[in-house]
Design a protein around this motif. Structure first.
Motif, PDB file in Angstrom:
ATOM      1  N   ARG A  53       0.809  -1.351  -0.120  1.00  0.00           N
ATOM      2  CA  ARG A  53       0.056   0.070  -0.175  1.00  0.00           C
ATOM      3  C   ARG A  53       0.882   0.908   0.364  1.00  0.00           C
ATOM      4  O   ARG A  53       1.963   1.381   0.556  1.00  0.00           O
ATOM      5  N   ASN A  54       0.417   2.243  -0.670  1.00  0.00           N
ATOM      6  CA  ASN A  54       0.971   3.399  -0.410  1.00  0.00           C
ATOM      7  C   ASN A  54       0.578   4.494   0.863  1.00  0.00           C
ATOM      8  O   ASN A  54      -0.057   3.897   1.512  1.00  0.00           O
ATOM      9  N   ALA A  55       1.313   5.643   1.019  1.00  0.00           N
ATOM     10  CA  ALA A  55       1.061   6.208   2.284  1.00  0.00           C
ATOM     11  C   ALA A  55      -0.310   6.624   2.520  1.00  0.00           C
ATOM     12  O   ALA A  55      -0.995   6.663   3.575  1.00  0.00           O
ATOM     13  N   GLU A  56      -1.047   6.917   1.180  1.00  0.00           N
ATOM     14  CA  GLU A  56      -2.362   7.401   1.625  1.00  0.00           C
ATOM     15  C   GLU A  56      -3.268   6.277   1.921  1.00  0.00           C
ATOM     16  O   GLU A  56      -4.128   6.505   2.680  1.00  0.00           O
ATOM     17  N   GLN A  57      -3.072   5.173   1.250  1.00  0.00           N
ATOM     18  CA  GLN A  57      -3.966   4.020   1.866  1.00  0.00           C
ATOM     19  C   GLN A  57      -3.525   3.711   3.179  1.00  0.00           C
ATOM     20  O   GLN A  57      -4.589   2.982   3.940  1.00  0.00           O
ATOM     21  N   ARG A  58      -2.317   3.625   3.782  1.00  0.00           N
ATOM     22  CA  ARG A  58      -2.020   3.113   5.048  1.00  0.00           C
ATOM     23  C   ARG A  58      -2.718   4.045   6.021  1.00  0.00           C
ATOM     24  O   ARG A  58      -3.409   3.863   6.877  1.00  0.00           O
ATOM     25  N   LYS A  59      -2.750   5.658   5.439  1.00  0.00           N
ATOM     26  CA  LYS A  59      -3.512   6.611   6.539  1.00  0.00           C
ATOM     27  C   LYS A  59      -5.178   6.234   6.261  1.00  0.00           C
ATOM     28  O   LYS A  59      -5.654   6.160   7.539  1.00  0.00           O
ATOM     29  N   ASP A  60      -5.566   6.117   5.360  1.00  0.00           N
ATOM     30  CA  ASP A  60      -6.793   5.770   5.287  1.00  0.00           C
ATOM     31  C   ASP A  60      -7.339   4.532   6.195  1.00  0.00           C
ATOM     32  O   ASP A  60      -8.280   4.538   6.874  1.00  0.00           O
ATOM     33  N   ALA A  61      -6.454   3.666   5.972  1.00  0.00           N
ATOM     34  CA  ALA A  61      -6.924   2.050   6.695  1.00  0.00           C
ATOM     35  C   ALA A  61      -6.552   2.592   8.372  1.00  0.00           C
ATOM     36  O   ALA A  61      -7.518   1.881   9.121  1.00  0.00           O
ATOM     37  N   ARG A  62      -5.750   3.576   8.877  1.00  0.00           N
ATOM     38  CA  ARG A  62      -5.539   3.643  10.461  1.00  0.00           C
ATOM     39  C   ARG A  62      -6.666   4.807  10.718  1.00  0.00           C
ATOM     40  O   ARG A  62      -7.278   4.437  11.732  1.00  0.00           O
ATOM     41  N   VAL A  63      -7.338   5.618   9.873  1.00  0.00           N
ATOM     42  CA  VAL A  63      -8.607   6.270  10.046  1.00  0.00           C
ATOM     43  C   VAL A  63      -9.728   5.384  10.413  1.00  0.00           C
ATOM     44  O   VAL A  63     -10.674   5.379  11.397  1.00  0.00           O
ATOM     45  N   SER A  64     -10.007   4.433   9.395  1.00  0.00           N
ATOM     46  CA  SER A  64     -10.880   3.672   9.309  1.00  0.00           C
ATOM     47  C   SER A  64     -10.823   2.630  10.485  1.00  0.00           C
ATOM     48  O   SER A  64     -11.858   2.464  11.152  1.00  0.00           O
ATOM     49  N   ALA A  65      -9.771   2.356  10.926  1.00  0.00           N
ATOM     50  CA  ALA A  65      -9.508   1.454  12.283  1.00  0.00           C
ATOM     51  C   ALA A  65      -9.823   2.268  13.448  1.00  0.00           C
ATOM     52  O   ALA A  65     -10.635   1.519  14.461  1.00  0.00           O
ATOM     53  N   ALA A  66      -9.688   3.394  13.397  1.00  0.00           N
ATOM     54  CA  ALA A  66      -9.988   4.242  14.770  1.00  0.00           C
ATOM     55  C   ALA A  66     -11.183   4.535  14.823  1.00  0.00           C
ATOM     56  O   ALA A  66     -11.887   4.546  15.807  1.00  0.00           O
ATOM     57  N   ALA A  67     -12.101   4.707  13.531  1.00  0.00           N
ATOM     58  CA  ALA A  67     -13.463   4.875  13.653  1.00  0.00           C
ATOM     59  C   ALA A  67     -14.118   3.791  14.103  1.00  0.00           C
ATOM     60  O   ALA A  67     -15.198   3.631  14.952  1.00  0.00           O
ATOM     61  N   ASP A  68     -13.646   2.519  13.737  1.00  0.00           N
ATOM     62  CA  ASP A  68     -14.351   1.246  13.991  1.00  0.00           C
ATOM     63  C   ASP A  68     -14.014   1.042  15.474  1.00  0.00           C
ATOM     64  O   ASP A  68     -14.975   0.545  16.302  1.00  0.00           O
ATOM     65  N   LYS A  69     -13.074   1.417  16.054  1.00  0.00           N
ATOM     66  CA  LYS A  69     -12.738   1.308  17.512  1.00  0.00           C
ATOM     67  C   LYS A  69     -13.779   1.978  18.220  1.00  0.00           C
ATOM     68  O   LYS A  69     -14.070   1.745  19.314  1.00  0.00           O
ATOM     69  N   ARG A  70     -13.697   3.467  17.964  1.00  0.00           N
ATOM     70  CA  ARG A  70     -14.673   4.252  18.570  1.00  0.00           C
ATOM     71  C   ARG A  70     -16.302   3.799  18.532  1.00  0.00           C
ATOM     72  O   ARG A  70     -17.021   3.771  19.457  1.00  0.00           O
ATOM     73  N   GLN A  71     -16.621   3.068  17.369  1.00  0.00           N
ATOM     74  CA  GLN A  71     -17.945   2.396  17.305  1.00  0.00           C
ATOM     75  C   GLN A  71     -18.082   1.498  18.117  1.00  0.00           C
ATOM     76  O   GLN A  71     -19.260   1.264  18.790  1.00  0.00           O
ATOM     77  N   ALA A  72     -17.345   0.578  18.438  1.00  0.00           N
ATOM     78  CA  ALA A  72     -17.141  -0.501  18.900  1.00  0.00           C
ATOM     79  C   ALA A  72     -17.344  -0.220  20.575  1.00  0.00           C
ATOM     80  O   ALA A  72     -18.038  -0.763  21.389  1.00  0.00           O
ATOM     81  N   LYS A  73     -16.644   0.913  20.960  1.00  0.00           N
ATOM     82  CA  LYS A  73     -16.759   1.381  22.306  1.00  0.00           C
ATOM     83  C   LYS A  73     -18.003   1.730  22.601  1.00  0.00           C
ATOM     84  O   LYS A  73     -18.645   1.489  23.575  1.00  0.00           O
ATOM     85  N   THR A  74     -18.640   2.706  21.724  1.00  0.00           N
ATOM     86  CA  THR A  74     -19.964   3.195  21.937  1.00  0.00           C
ATOM     87  C   THR A  74     -21.168   2.008  21.902  1.00  0.00           C
ATOM     88  O   THR A  74     -21.912   2.109  22.999  1.00  0.00           O
ATOM     89  N   LEU A  75     -20.870   1.044  21.090  1.00  0.00           N
ATOM     90  CA  LEU A  75     -21.967  -0.027  21.063  1.00  0.00           C
ATOM     91  C   LEU A  75     -21.908  -0.874  22.403  1.00  0.00           C
ATOM     92  O   LEU A  75     -22.934  -1.398  22.858  1.00  0.00           O
ATOM     93  N   ALA A  76     -20.518  -1.060  22.941  1.00  0.00           N
ATOM     94  CA  ALA A  76     -20.467  -1.780  24.188  1.00  0.00           C
ATOM     95  C   ALA A  76     -20.897  -1.178  25.159  1.00  0.00           C
ATOM     96  O   ALA A  76     -21.612  -1.793  26.256  1.00  0.00           O
ATOM     97  N   THR A  77     -20.932   0.082  25.553  1.00  0.00           N
ATOM     98  CA  THR A  77     -21.342   0.913  26.449  1.00  0.00           C
ATOM     99  C   THR A  77     -22.860   1.129  26.307  1.00  0.00           C
ATOM    100  O   THR A  77     -23.547   0.935  27.615  1.00  0.00           O
ATOM    101  N   GLU A  78     -23.415   1.100  25.050  1.00  0.00           N
ATOM    102  CA  GLU A  78     -24.897   1.141  25.078  1.00  0.00           C
ATOM    103  C   GLU A  78     -25.347  -0.299  25.391  1.00  0.00           C
ATOM    104  O   GLU A  78     -26.545  -0.626  26.048  1.00  0.00           O
ATOM    105  N   ARG A  79     -24.868  -1.520  25.113  1.00  0.00           N
ATOM    106  CA  ARG A  79     -25.081  -2.831  25.320  1.00  0.00           C
ATOM    107  C   ARG A  79     -25.078  -3.076  27.090  1.00  0.00           C
ATOM    108  O   ARG A  79     -26.021  -3.552  27.530  1.00  0.00           O
ATOM    109  N   VAL A  80     -24.044  -2.473  27.713  1.00  0.00           N
ATOM    110  CA  VAL A  80     -24.076  -2.466  29.047  1.00  0.00           C
ATOM    111  C   VAL A  80     -25.201  -1.864  29.682  1.00  0.00           C
ATOM    112  O   VAL A  80     -25.857  -2.261  30.674  1.00  0.00           O
ATOM    113  N   GLN A  81     -25.306  -0.710  29.309  1.00  0.00           N
ATOM    114  CA  GLN A  81     -26.685  -0.072  29.907  1.00  0.00           C
ATOM    115  C   GLN A  81     -27.933  -0.546  29.415  1.00  0.00           C
ATOM    116  O   GLN A  81     -28.799  -0.689  30.322  1.00  0.00           O
ATOM    117  N   ARG A  82     -28.096  -1.256  28.362  1.00  0.00           N
ATOM    118  CA  ARG A  82     -29.138  -1.977  28.185  1.00  0.00           C
ATOM    119  C   ARG A  82     -29.371  -3.505  29.073  1.00  0.00           C
ATOM    120  O   ARG A  82     -30.354  -3.644  29.476  1.00  0.00           O
TER     121      ARG A  82
END
Length: 138
Positions: A53-82
Motif C-alpha cells: 500500500r502507498n502512504a495514503e492507503q495506510r493513512k485511510d486504513a488507520r483512520v478507518s480502524a480508529a473509527a471502528d474502535k470508537r464505534q465498538a466502544k460506543t456499542l459496548a457502552t450501550e449494550r451494558v446500559q441495556r
C-alpha cells in the motif's frame, strides 16, 4: 566525548539501523515465518513481506480502524446500559419448589365435570419427582 554522548550516538545509530532495515527478507519454514534462513533440513522459501500500500492507503486504513474502535466502544457502552436496565420477570424456580399460584380466575361452567370421577385409592403425589428403580432386561 562523554559517556552520555556516546550512549546517545549509539542509540541513534541503532534506531536508524532498525528503521532502515525495512526490506529485510522473511523466510517461511513449514508453518512458521522468521527473519533468518531455515535450517538445512527444512526447505524454506523467501517471502515478499513488504506492504504494497502507498502512504495514503495506510493513512485511510488507520483512520478507518480508529473509527471502528470508537464505534465498538460506543456499542459496548450501550449494550451494558441495556443489560443493566433489564429487570427479571420473576425469581428463578428452584428444583422441587412449586411455582406461585396464578391469580384466581372465573370458573367456566362444566370445566370440572370431566374430572368428577377420581380414584379413591390414589396415593398422594410427592413434592419431588422420584425416579423408579432401573429394570434389567437382557
Amino acid at each position: 566525548m562523554s559517556n552520555f554522548a556516546r550512549f546517545c550516538l549509539l542509540a541513534l545509530a541503532c534506531g536508524a539501523g532498525v528503521a532502515w532495515g525495512g526490506n529485510q527478507k522473511v523466510y517461511r519454514c513449514g508453518q512458521t515465518y522468521q527473519q533468518v534462513p531455515c535450517a538445512t533440513d527444512t526447505a524454506g522459501q523467501a517471502v515478499d513481506a513488504e506492504d504494497p500500500r502507498n502512504a495514503e492507503q495506510r493513512k485511510d486504513a488507520r483512520v478507518s480502524a480508529a473509527a471502528d474502535k470508537r464505534q465498538a466502544k460506543t456499542l459496548a457502552t450501550e449494550r451494558v446500559q441495556r443489560e443493566k436496565a433489564i429487570q427479571p420477570q420473576q425469581a428463578p424456580l428452584v428444583i422441587g419448589q412449586k411455582p406461585a399460584e396464578p391469580a384466581a380466575s372465573v370458573p367456566t361452567p362444566g370445566a370440572n365435570q370431566s374430572h368428577s370421577k377420581k380414584r379413591k385409592n390414589k396415593a398422594p403425589e410427592p413434592d419431588r419427582y422420584v425416579a423408579p428403580p432401573p429394570t434389567h432386561k437382557r
